[in-house]
Design an enzyme around this catalytic site. Sequence first.
Site, mmCIF file in Angstrom:
data_model
loop_
_atom_site.group_PDB
_atom_site.id
_atom_site.type_symbol
_atom_site.label_atom_id
_atom_site.label_comp_id
_atom_site.label_asym_id
_atom_site.label_seq_id
_atom_site.Cartn_x
_atom_site.Cartn_y
_atom_site.Cartn_z
ATOM 1 N N LYS A 1 -27.869 25.399 57.982
ATOM 2 C CA LYS A 1 -27.123 26.397 58.867
ATOM 3 C C LYS A 1 -25.615 26.643 58.421
ATOM 4 O O LYS A 1 -25.228 27.656 58.675
ATOM 5 C CB LYS A 1 -27.110 25.429 60.150
ATOM 6 N N HIS B 1 -28.974 18.297 64.823
ATOM 7 C CA HIS B 1 -28.431 17.040 64.435
ATOM 8 C C HIS B 1 -29.230 15.796 64.277
ATOM 9 O O HIS B 1 -29.236 15.234 63.669
ATOM 10 C CB HIS B 1 -27.204 16.646 65.549
ATOM 11 N N GLN C 1 -9.843 21.536 60.317
ATOM 12 C CA GLN C 1 -10.877 22.518 59.873
ATOM 13 C C GLN C 1 -10.872 23.594 60.930
ATOM 14 O O GLN C 1 -11.814 24.774 60.521
ATOM 15 C CB GLN C 1 -12.101 21.770 59.730
HETATM 16 P P1 AMP Z 1 -21.349 20.038 63.226
HETATM 17 O O1 AMP Z 1 -21.515 19.185 64.474
HETATM 18 O O2 AMP Z 1 -21.441 21.369 63.733
HETATM 19 O O3 AMP Z 1 -20.240 19.880 62.397
HETATM 20 O O4 AMP Z 1 -22.650 19.771 62.379
HETATM 21 C C1 AMP Z 1 -22.749 18.640 61.902
HETATM 22 C C2 AMP Z 1 -24.157 18.768 60.848
HETATM 23 O O5 AMP Z 1 -25.194 19.363 61.665
HETATM 24 C C3 AMP Z 1 -23.683 19.563 59.910
HETATM 25 O O6 AMP Z 1 -24.226 19.314 58.539
HETATM 26 C C4 AMP Z 1 -24.382 20.850 60.252
HETATM 27 O O7 AMP Z 1 -24.637 21.794 59.006
HETATM 28 C C5 AMP Z 1 -25.783 20.203 60.880
HETATM 29 N N1 AMP Z 1 -26.350 21.362 61.766
HETATM 30 C C6 AMP Z 1 -25.506 21.964 62.690
HETATM 31 N N2 AMP Z 1 -26.419 22.990 63.316
HETATM 32 C C7 AMP Z 1 -28.008 22.427 62.810
HETATM 33 C C8 AMP Z 1 -28.937 23.317 62.947
HETATM 34 N N3 AMP Z 1 -29.351 24.360 63.997
HETATM 35 N N4 AMP Z 1 -29.944 22.646 62.187
HETATM 36 C C9 AMP Z 1 -29.889 21.814 61.396
HETATM 37 N N5 AMP Z 1 -28.751 21.120 61.000
HETATM 38 C C10 AMP Z 1 -27.559 21.608 61.662
#
Ligand code: AMP
Length: 280
Positions: free
Chosen positions: A151, A37, A61
């Site tokens: 990811k 993040h 979701q």
């Molecule tokens: P989330 O909190 O899981 O909804 O993720 C928020 C954002 O962070 C989304 O755009 C994800 O794709 C991105 N994200 C999650 N894990 C990773 C990672 N390991 N590397 C880069 N971006 C990530």
Amino acid sequence: MIIFKKAEDISRFIREKSVAANIIGFVPTMGALHAGHVSLVDMSKHTDALTVGSIFVNPTQFNDKKDFDKYPSTIEKDIDMLEKAGCDLLFLPGLTEIYPGGTKTETHYDLGYLETILEGKYRPGHFQGVCQVVDRLLDIVQPGRLYLGKKDYQQCMVLKKMTAIKYPNTAIIIAPTMREPDGLAMSSRNMRLNEEERKLAVKISSALSFIKKETRKGYLEDIKERAKQYLVAEGLKVDYVEIANASTLEPVENNNGNTPLVALIAAFVNDVRLIDNMLL
Ligand code: AMP
């Protein structure tokens, strides 16, 4: 970093600041933040005059209520991480702020084929929920750039499709997947793994590396099958191991050597479902 809880307040602040939309970068998250993040915030800091983050665990979701109930929450640590990363504004809404009229919606996002495969197939309704929340957040923040992580490969494609029509002034920037030193893709859900499960989780990225190493011209079925058998033998429950056209996500059975390919895996380590992907 200024924290806003009300949609109206952050919208007004952005408007009053008269920050032109093309210099606002937006990083939506569900919290339980990690270096993946932060890498998105860093990218925005590099380019945009104003970086806006959000933390909201979006119930619509989650197709599995248990998954929603167990989603990790580390809000104080998150705020600290965002502050240290130099995030300018944080939107931290409650449920009624995002869905003042309730979570039920008449809007259906036409995602076509993308919604019928992989995550769309195994998590019915998931991408409608993702579009619903990102639509609402983009309407509030009106950014010039939306930062997403590779990811969530299919999610990036879904959101490109949704924003192309509704938010043509918002560019999508896709950041590479941040990994732990042993290769495990960083994920908020990794926090739910115990020591033993953590050792199993890394097998997902090992399987992707195996596919990448083994992929040749010609039929790919046996490579997929071997990767799947490897995960099953290690004790993971596999939803899918797929090799697909990297631009369309259509499964590719026979590699002609010219089409960019991506391998994608979703698998459970006990009751924690993890996803990862790798360009081949
Ligand atoms: P989330 O909190 O899981 O909804 O993720 C928020 C954002 O962070 C989304 O755009 C994800 O794709 C991105 N994200 C999650 N894990 C990773 C990672 N390991 N590397 C880069 N971006 C990530």
